[in-house]
Design a protein around this motif. Structure first.
Motif, mmCIF file in Angstrom:
data_model
loop_
_atom_site.group_PDB
_atom_site.id
_atom_site.type_symbol
_atom_site.label_atom_id
_atom_site.label_comp_id
_atom_site.label_asym_id
_atom_site.label_seq_id
_atom_site.Cartn_x
_atom_site.Cartn_y
_atom_site.Cartn_z
ATOM 1 N N PRO A 1 0.810 -1.225 0.000
ATOM 2 C CA PRO A 1 0.000 0.000 0.000
ATOM 3 C C PRO A 1 0.840 1.271 0.000
ATOM 4 C CG PRO A 1 -0.984 -1.601 1.466
ATOM 5 C CD PRO A 1 0.355 -2.158 1.063
ATOM 6 N N SER A 2 1.899 1.329 0.832
ATOM 7 C CA SER A 2 2.703 2.549 0.865
ATOM 8 C C SER A 2 3.478 2.745 -0.433
ATOM 9 C CB SER A 2 3.651 2.550 2.069
ATOM 10 O OG SER A 2 4.517 1.450 2.058
ATOM 11 N N LEU A 3 3.934 1.655 -1.048
ATOM 12 C CA LEU A 3 4.582 1.750 -2.354
ATOM 13 C C LEU A 3 3.605 2.292 -3.394
ATOM 14 C CD1 LEU A 3 7.118 1.125 -4.122
ATOM 15 C CD2 LEU A 3 6.114 -1.151 -4.503
ATOM 16 N N THR A 4 2.366 1.822 -3.334
ATOM 17 C CA THR A 4 1.335 2.315 -4.248
ATOM 18 C C THR A 4 1.163 3.818 -4.102
ATOM 19 O OG1 THR A 4 0.148 0.200 -4.083
ATOM 20 C CG2 THR A 4 -1.088 2.092 -4.923
ATOM 21 N N ALA A 5 1.033 4.284 -2.871
ATOM 22 C CA ALA A 5 0.839 5.713 -2.637
ATOM 23 C C ALA A 5 2.025 6.523 -3.152
ATOM 24 C CB ALA A 5 0.614 5.975 -1.151
ATOM 25 N N MET A 6 3.241 5.993 -2.988
ATOM 26 C CA MET A 6 4.420 6.751 -3.400
ATOM 27 C C MET A 6 4.518 6.926 -4.901
ATOM 28 S SD MET A 6 7.397 5.465 -0.800
ATOM 29 C CE MET A 6 7.233 5.657 0.971
ATOM 30 N N THR A 7 3.864 6.082 -5.683
ATOM 31 C CA THR A 7 3.895 6.285 -7.129
ATOM 32 C C THR A 7 3.133 7.544 -7.531
ATOM 33 O OG1 THR A 7 1.901 4.954 -7.599
ATOM 34 C CG2 THR A 7 4.022 3.792 -7.553
ATOM 35 N N ASP A 8 2.386 8.135 -6.593
ATOM 36 C CA ASP A 8 1.591 9.326 -6.893
ATOM 37 C C ASP A 8 2.065 10.554 -6.125
ATOM 38 O OD1 ASP A 8 -0.559 10.519 -8.327
ATOM 39 O OD2 ASP A 8 -1.837 10.407 -6.563
ATOM 40 N N VAL A 9 3.274 10.536 -5.570
ATOM 41 C CA VAL A 9 3.740 11.686 -4.788
ATOM 42 C C VAL A 9 4.271 12.824 -5.661
ATOM 43 C CG1 VAL A 9 4.321 10.295 -2.761
ATOM 44 C CG2 VAL A 9 6.090 10.780 -4.483
ATOM 45 N N PHE A 10 4.357 12.614 -6.962
ATOM 46 C CA PHE A 10 4.916 13.626 -7.851
ATOM 47 C C PHE A 10 3.846 14.674 -8.189
ATOM 48 C CE2 PHE A 10 6.820 9.492 -8.602
ATOM 49 C CZ PHE A 10 8.160 9.764 -8.380
ATOM 50 N N TYR A 11 4.162 15.933 -7.955
ATOM 51 C CA TYR A 11 3.218 16.978 -8.305
ATOM 52 C C TYR A 11 3.026 17.004 -9.833
ATOM 53 C CZ TYR A 11 7.346 19.739 -9.575
ATOM 54 O OH TYR A 11 8.512 20.175 -10.152
ATOM 55 N N PRO A 12 1.940 17.569 -10.347
ATOM 56 C CA PRO A 12 1.683 17.534 -11.793
ATOM 57 C C PRO A 12 2.827 18.145 -12.604
ATOM 58 C CG PRO A 12 -0.298 18.186 -10.628
ATOM 59 C CD PRO A 12 0.806 18.170 -9.614
ATOM 60 N N ARG A 13 3.244 17.420 -13.635
ATOM 61 C CA ARG A 13 4.383 17.841 -14.450
ATOM 62 C C ARG A 13 4.160 19.194 -15.117
ATOM 63 N NH1 ARG A 13 8.198 16.416 -12.537
ATOM 64 N NH2 ARG A 13 6.738 16.493 -10.816
ATOM 65 N N VAL A 14 2.905 19.536 -15.357
ATOM 66 C CA VAL A 14 2.617 20.815 -16.013
ATOM 67 C C VAL A 14 3.037 21.991 -15.135
ATOM 68 C CG1 VAL A 14 0.227 21.075 -15.184
ATOM 69 C CG2 VAL A 14 0.878 21.980 -17.444
ATOM 70 N N HIS B 1 5.388 12.918 -21.242
ATOM 71 C CA HIS B 1 5.775 12.712 -22.634
ATOM 72 C C HIS B 1 5.131 13.730 -23.569
ATOM 73 C CE1 HIS B 1 6.502 8.331 -21.306
ATOM 74 N NE2 HIS B 1 7.652 8.972 -21.359
ATOM 75 N N ARG B 2 3.852 14.068 -23.307
ATOM 76 C CA ARG B 2 3.198 15.057 -24.161
ATOM 77 C C ARG B 2 2.085 15.764 -23.398
ATOM 78 N NH1 ARG B 2 -0.001 14.567 -30.014
ATOM 79 N NH2 ARG B 2 0.187 16.802 -30.491
ATOM 80 N N PHE B 3 1.987 17.061 -23.637
ATOM 81 C CA PHE B 3 0.898 17.894 -23.132
ATOM 82 C C PHE B 3 0.060 18.315 -24.335
ATOM 83 C CE2 PHE B 3 4.689 18.399 -20.593
ATOM 84 C CZ PHE B 3 4.260 18.403 -19.278
ATOM 85 N N THR B 4 -1.227 18.021 -24.308
ATOM 86 C CA THR B 4 -2.043 18.384 -25.458
ATOM 87 C C THR B 4 -3.514 18.410 -25.099
ATOM 88 O OG1 THR B 4 -2.604 17.825 -27.763
ATOM 89 C CG2 THR B 4 -2.174 15.983 -26.279
ATOM 90 N N ARG B 5 -4.210 19.459 -25.512
ATOM 91 C CA ARG B 5 -5.657 19.583 -25.416
ATOM 92 C C ARG B 5 -6.200 19.271 -24.020
ATOM 93 N NH1 ARG B 5 -7.967 20.314 -30.412
ATOM 94 N NH2 ARG B 5 -6.579 19.935 -32.185
#
Length: 271
Positions: A185-198, A239-243
């Motif tokens: 569970p904690s590993l799962t949560a850590m995959t989402d700790v990155f703030y939005p790349r935009v 990888h890509r920002f679009t629409r």
């Protein structure tokens, strides 16, 4: 003599579920995001649901979470069902519901692993040890981030007037705070700790939120036990920002260079 029982770790408290069907949980203010709860905590809760099921086979191999709508503060229900069990893998479907409305749906694959030929084609990013870097998290108004010790190697969250950045990579050492042994569970949560790349590319905050998150688990339970409460190194890029949407790919590594998990998500943004 009265025995003093220590309170549970905040992460474990947030994972608490009632028994019965459907299972019931409650959002915790410690893991609040700008809108609703931290998506990584929601994903971690779904993994915990399956872990606690008496018919569960093995450990998580893959998880896809679709955030259909905002989760309100308060109680929620989670239903789960096994779609199929094969000899070495098991397929699940889950729904998180509030007031009769599905806010989150997910599919998961659990299974058993066997010894085979193995190789890792990705290379762990070069990084100083976390002890040689200053703690530098996210802004205080992002409550869930206070539960993580973050030490950025590159790509720290920009200030509101930092200006645009030519690329979107962030690399950061991260662990729970207070320190807690790593598990699925904690590993799962850590995959989402990155703030939005935009945020990094545009050099400012803006409305953004994960629509769909997929996690692939490469580590065994024994490998997670070996990590213990140590930092793991995470790196993420788009990888890509679009629409109005962009993708975001991430990897999590142990200090000794083992690839623990990879993830990919689709994120909505409003410029």
């Amino acid at each position: 003599m009265t025995e003093i029982v220590a309170p549970p770790h905040p992460f474990d408290a947030a994972l608490t579920l009632t028994s019965g069907e459907p299972l019931k949980g409650r959002t915790q203010p410690e893991y609040a995001n700008m809108v609703g709860p931290f998506g990584g905590m929601t994903a971690a809760t779904l993994v915990r649901v399956i872990e606690q099921h008496p018919d569960r086979l093995g450990d998580p191999l893959a998880l896809t979470v679709n955030y259909a709508g905002p989760i309100a503060d308060g109680e929620f229900e989670i239903t789960s069902r096994i779609l199929r069990t094969n000899r070495t893998n098991q397929h699940w479907q889950l729904e998180l519901v509030q007031d009769g409305t599905v806010t989150t749906s997910a599919t998961a694959v659990f299974g058993t692993r066997r010894d085979t030929w193995a190789d890792t084609e990705l290379t762990m990013p070069a990084a100083p040890d976390p002890e040689d870097l200053p703690a530098q998290g996210l802004p205080d108004f992002i409550a869930w981030a206070r539960n993580y010790d973050m030490r950025f190697v590159e790509g720290a969250i920009p200030g509101q007037d930092s200006g645009e950045c030519p690329e979107s990579t962030s690399t950061v050492w991260v662990r729970d705070t207070p320190a807690r042994p790593l598990d699925f569970p904690s590993l799962t949560a850590m995959t989402d700790v990155f703030y939005p790349r935009v945020f990094l590319r545009r050099g400012r905050y803006m409305a953004a939120g994960t629509v769909s998150l997929t996690v692939y688990f490469h580590a065994t339970a024994e490998q997670l036990d070996a990590v213990g409460a140590d930092h793991v190194l995470g790196t993420a890029r788009a990888h890509r920002f679009t629409r109005g949407y962009f993708d975001q790919a991430a990897q999590l590594w142990s200090r000794d260079g083992s690839l623990l998990a990879t993830s990919h998500q689709l994120v909505y943004f409003k410029d």
